[in-house]
Design an enzyme around this catalytic site. Structure first.
Site, PDB file in Angstrom:
ATOM      1  N   TYR A 131       0.946  -1.320   0.100  1.00 42.66           N
ATOM      2  CA  TYR A 131      -0.051   0.059   0.098  1.00 42.66           C
ATOM      3  C   TYR A 131       0.929   1.179   0.095  1.00 42.66           C
ATOM      4  CZ  TYR A 131      -4.049   2.839   1.196  1.00 42.66           C
ATOM      5  OH  TYR A 131      -5.240   3.678   1.166  1.00 42.66           O
ATOM      6  N   LYS A 156      -0.718  -1.114  -4.457  1.00 36.24           N
ATOM      7  CA  LYS A 156      -2.228  -0.266  -4.378  1.00 36.24           C
ATOM      8  C   LYS A 156      -1.638   1.207  -4.230  1.00 36.24           C
ATOM      9  CE  LYS A 156      -6.212   1.090  -1.427  1.00 36.24           C
ATOM     10  NZ  LYS A 156      -6.916   0.706  -0.218  1.00 36.24           N
TER      11      LYS A 156
END
Length: 293
Positions: A131, A156
């Protein structure tokens, strides 16, 4: 692992006394699964990862896996201190999760090699999607190095620096290949998907899917541009009014859908009544635009 479509980030419901509401969580995830998400990401940012105890985290992931039952891959949030991240990863593996969304190692920054070692330890347990946000914003060269770590399968993006993510995509495609997955993880990602598609990133997470999956699905299938201008853009303006509304408004939206999901946990605050009323009108309008009202 082939992720596709809209990625579903469920909220984590609590009882009036503050405990994890496992039955409500199962119903919430079950409702979302009816619309065919490409993956379920439990106990992540929208699921108040920061506020869950180790036992609550494990129970949340277990409910998600049991509810999905092979209908969609399940990823669990993990991160923070290495010991906590390893415990979360092991609990997720025991529950049967397919992978992890790895949050940044908060409050401390080491060298690029130290980050690789942090990620490597966790990716030995389950496949990892990184992330990109907070203290975890690697350079394109560092993304390539991380992508080469066994078990690291994707990134992400929660930063929104199109120049940076474009260079990371190009570097990984050149040095690693097409098997590494990138997706847009900005809050209300639909509003920025035009830019991401322009650099070859088609996958995204959808906050709206958690409380209005019919609207999110209609947008994915090429719904009217009015959804963008009359639902998503006003939703982003509403979300930007108060820090933490990226979670609190989603939870309010689920509550408007008839599920008693309880409040958000501190330091987040629940949406003000007038903002919830505005959200309710937005959802009604979005459903009419999507043809599902």
């Amino acid at each position: 692992m082939n992720l596709s479509g809209v990625l579903f980030f469920p909220i984590t419901p609590f009882t009036p006394s503050g405990e994890l509401a496992q039955g409500v969580l199962a119903e919430h995830i079950g409702r979302g699964l009816e619309y065919g998400p490409g993956g379920v990401f439990a106990a992540c940012g929208t699921g108040e990862f920061n506020a869950l105890s180790e036992a609550e985290h494990a129970a949340t992931v277990r409910v998600a896996v049991e509810t999905a039952r092979g209908r969609a891959p399940v990823f669990a949030g993990a991160g923070g201190p290495l010991g906590a991240a390893l415990a979360q990863a092991r609990a997720a593996r025991e529950a049967g999760a397919d992978g992890l969304l790895l949050m940044p190692p908060y409050l401390i920054q080491g060298t690029p090699d130290g980050l690789v070692q942090y990620v490597r330890r966790i990716a030995e347990i389950l496949p990892v999607v990184l992330y990109q946000r907070g203290s975890l914003v690697p350079t394109p060269e560092q993304v390539v190095e991380l992508a080469k770590v066994p078990g690291v399968i994707g990134l992400k993006d929660g930063v929104g620096d199109i120049d940076l993510i474009q260079r990371s995509v190009l570097a990984v495609r050149r040095e690693v290949g097409d098997g590494f997955t990138f997706f847009n993880g900005l809050p209300t990602a639909e509003l920025t998907m035009g830019a991401y598609r322009g650099i070859g990133v088609e996958l995204y997470s959808s906050a709206a899917f958690a409380f209005a999956p019919e609207i999110a699905t209609a947008y994915l299938k090429g719904g009217s541009r009015r959804l963008l201008t009359e639902f998503y853009e006003p939703l982003v303006r509403l979300r930007s009014k108060v820090p933490g509304y990226a979670v609190a408004l989603v939870k309010a939206g689920v509550r408007l859908g008839g599920l008693d999901v309880g409040p958000v946990r501190p330091p987040l605050v629940d949406a003000a009544p007038e903002d919830v009323a505005e959200l309710e009108e937005l959802i009604k309008h979005g459903r009419s635009l999507a043809g599902t009202a």
